[in-house]
Design an enzyme around this catalytic site. Structure first.
Site, short mmCIF file in Angstrom:
data_model
loop_
_atom_site.label_atom_id
_atom_site.label_comp_id
_atom_site.label_asym_id
_atom_site.label_seq_id
_atom_site.Cartn_x
_atom_site.Cartn_y
_atom_site.Cartn_z
N CYS A 162 0.86 -1.30 0.22
CA CYS A 162 -0.42 -0.47 -0.42
C CYS A 162 0.84 1.39 -0.45
CB CYS A 162 -0.74 -0.06 0.95
SG CYS A 162 -2.12 -1.41 1.11
N HIS A 293 -2.20 8.69 4.89
CA HIS A 293 -2.37 7.36 4.75
C HIS A 293 -4.20 6.87 4.55
CE1 HIS A 293 -1.05 3.35 3.23
NE2 HIS A 293 -2.15 2.47 4.12
N GLU A 304 -0.55 7.25 12.54
CA GLU A 304 0.11 8.18 11.97
C GLU A 304 -0.39 9.32 13.03
OE1 GLU A 304 -0.74 9.19 7.48
OE2 GLU A 304 -2.58 7.69 7.90
N LYS A 323 -8.62 8.11 0.92
CA LYS A 323 -9.48 7.59 1.00
C LYS A 323 -10.88 7.15 1.46
CE LYS A 323 -5.43 4.56 1.58
NZ LYS A 323 -3.85 6.03 1.95
N HIS A 328 -9.51 2.26 -0.52
CA HIS A 328 -8.12 2.09 0.01
C HIS A 328 -7.47 1.83 -1.53
CE1 HIS A 328 -4.61 1.08 0.90
NE2 HIS A 328 -4.46 0.79 1.93
N PHE A 388 1.93 -2.87 4.37
CA PHE A 388 2.13 -4.02 5.57
C PHE A 388 4.01 -4.30 5.92
CE2 PHE A 388 -2.31 -6.45 5.46
CZ PHE A 388 -3.00 -5.29 5.93
#
Length: 401
Positions: A162, A293, A304, A323, A328, A388
Site C-alpha cells: 500500500c 495514508h 499516523e 481514502k 483504499h 504491511f
C-alpha cells in the site's frame, strides 16, 4: 542534480477519470463507494467497495487489446495514457527521451489467479483457459504502460503493497534527477479482489458501509481499485516546451521498521517523515498540508497521528485522507494521494476527509479537514504511504516559483 517536476496527472478512480472530473469530485467530497459488483459478495457481512464503475479500457487505450490484459494492467495503461495527454506530450517526444514507467501494486493481476482457481474448482485443471497464465505476472503492469505508449525505457513494477505508489514516484524521481532518464511515468494500479476483501475482513479491518479516517468511531477500510500515474520530467525540459508544471518533486523518504506484519509502528513512521524532510530539504514548519495514508482503521490512524505530532509538534499542518472518498486503492493509493495533493496545490484547496462525525481525543487534536474542502495556499505538501510489514514511503512536493 537536475530538478524534477510533475507535468501530467492520470487518475482512473471510483470518483472520476481524468484530472478535472477527479479533482472536482475530491473538492466536492464525493464518495465512490458502492455495493460490490465485480464478484459475488453475498457471503460477506460487509459488501461495499470503491469500484471503477463503467471502466471501458477500449475507449481510453489506443494500442492494447483489452482482451489480452488483466484489469490492473489496463488501469495502469489507461492512467498513463491520460497522464501523457495531460502533460501535452507526443509519442515522438517520449521516444526521444527514452521514457519508461514505474508502477506500484499490492496484488498485481491476482484477479486472473482467481479466475483460474474458479475454473479448476468447477471444471478441473485440464479445462482451465491456458491463455490466462500469461497474464498473471505483476510485471505486466509496467509492461502494459510501455506497450501502450511505445516507451523504450525501464519498465519496473514494485510490489511494496500500500506504499508502492510512493515507492514508484521516488524511484522515477531518482532516474530523472540523476540523468538516467529524461521522462518517467510513475504511479500504481490495483483491482478489487475477492481474496483481498476476504483477507481484510478476516483481519477485522473492513468497514461496514464507509471508511471514516480519524473519526472517533472509525472501524476499517473500504477496499477499492483504480490506476494513478504521474509524468515526471526535468524542469528544464518542461519550461522549454511550455508545459504546465503542477509541482516540483522535492524528495522522498523510505524505511522499513519490520516491527510487525500488520500493526503500524509510530516510531518508524516518524523516522520516515524525518528522512523525507531531510531528503527534500524542508523543515516541518515548511509543510502546509499532509495527505494522509489514513486508512480508517483504529490502529493505522492512531499510529499516523502519533507520528505526525511527534515530528511536527502541537502545530501540525492539516492532514486529510482521500481514502474516505475513493476507498483504499492499495498499491495505487499513495499515487492517488499525490494527484489529489497536486490538484489541491493548483486550485488552492485542502482535500477533505468525509464521513467525519466525532473528533477522537486520542489523536491529539489533529485537523482532519472534516467533510468539506477548505481554501488554502499550498506551497509544500507531504504525501504519506504506509504498508504491511512496515514499508513506509513518503513523497514531498513543492510549488515551482
Amino acid at each position: 542534480m537536475r530538478r524534477v517536476v510533475v507535468t501530467g496527472l492520470g487518475p482512473v478512480s471510483s470518483v472520476g477519470t481524468g484530472v478535472e472530473p477527479f479533482g472536482a469530485s475530491v473538492r466536492a467530497g464525493r464518495s465512490g463507494v458502492s455495493p460490490i459488483s465485480s464478484f459475488d459478495a453475498s457471503g460477506f457481512p460487509h459488501r461495499n467497495a470503491g469500484e471503477v464503475k463503467g471502466f471501458a479500457p477500449a475507449e481510453l487505450l489506443e494500442r492494447l487489446d483489452p482482451a489480452e490484459w488483466g484489469r490492473s494492467s489496463l488501469f495502469a495503461a489507461a492512467a498513463a495514457r491520460l497522464a501523457v495527454a495531460d502533460a501535452g506530450l507526443e509519442p515522438g517526444e517520449l521516444a526521444r527521451a527514452g521514457a519508461g514507467s514505474v508502477l506500484g501494486t499490492t496484488s498485481g493481476e491476482s484477479q486472473i489467479i482467481e479466475r483460474l482457481t474458479e475454473q479448476e474448482v468447477e471444471h478441473g485443471w485440464e479445462n482451465q483457459d491456458a491463455g490466462l497464465y500469461g497474464r498473471i505476472p505483476a510485471s505486466r503492469l509496467a509492461y502494459a504502460v510501455n506497450r501502450e505508449l511505445s516507451l523504450t525505457g525501464e519498465a519496473m513494477t514494485l510490489a511494496t503493497a500500500c506504499s508502492a505508489g510512493n515507492y514508484a514516484i521516488g524511484y522515477a524521481y531518482d532516474l530523472v534527477r540523476l540523468g538516467d532518464a529524461d521522462i518517467m511515468l510513475a504511479g500504481g494500479a490495483d483491482s478489487v479482489l475477492r481474496w483481498a476483501h476476504a483477507g481484510f475482513h478476516r483481519l477485522g479491518a473492513v468497514a461496514e458501509d464507509v471508511s471514516s479516517p480519524f473519526d472517533r468511531d472509525r472501524s476499517g477500510i473500504i477496499t477499492a481499485e483504480g490506476g494513478a500515474v504521474l509524468v515526471l520530467e526535468t524542469l528544464e525540459s518542461a519550461r522549454a516546451r511550455g508545459a504546465h508544471v503542477y509541482a516540483e518533486v522535492l524528495g522522498y523518504g523510505l524505511n522499513c521498521d519490520a516491527d510487525h506484519m500488520v500493526s503500524p509502528n509510530p516510531a518508524g513512521i516518524a523516522e520516515c517523515m524525518r528522512r523525507a524532510h531531510a531528503n527534500a530539504g524542508v523543515k516541518p514548519e515548511d509543510v502546509d498540508y499532509v495527505c494522509a495514508h489514513g486508512t480508517g482503521t483504529p490502529a493505522n490512524d492512531l499510529a499516523e497521528a502519533t507520528a505526525l505530532l511527534e515530528v511536527f509538534g502541537p502545530h501540525a499542518p492539516p492532514i486529510s485522507s482521500v481514502k474516505s472518498m475513493l476507498g483504499h486503492t492499495m498499491g495505487a493509493s499513495s499515487a492517488f494521494g499525490a494527484i489529489a495533493s497536486l490538484i489541491g496545490m493548483r486550485d488552492g484547496f485542502l482535500p477533505p476527509t468525509i464521513n467525519f462525525t466525532h473528533h477522537d481525543p486520542a489523536l491529539g487534536g489533529i485537523d482532519p479537514v472534516p467533510n468539506e474542502a477548505r481554501p488554502a495556499d499550498l506551497n509544500v505538501v507531504q504525501n504519506n504511504g504506509f504498508a504491511f510489514g512496515g514499508n513506509n514511503a513518503i513523497t514531498v512536493f513543492g510549488r515551482v516559483s
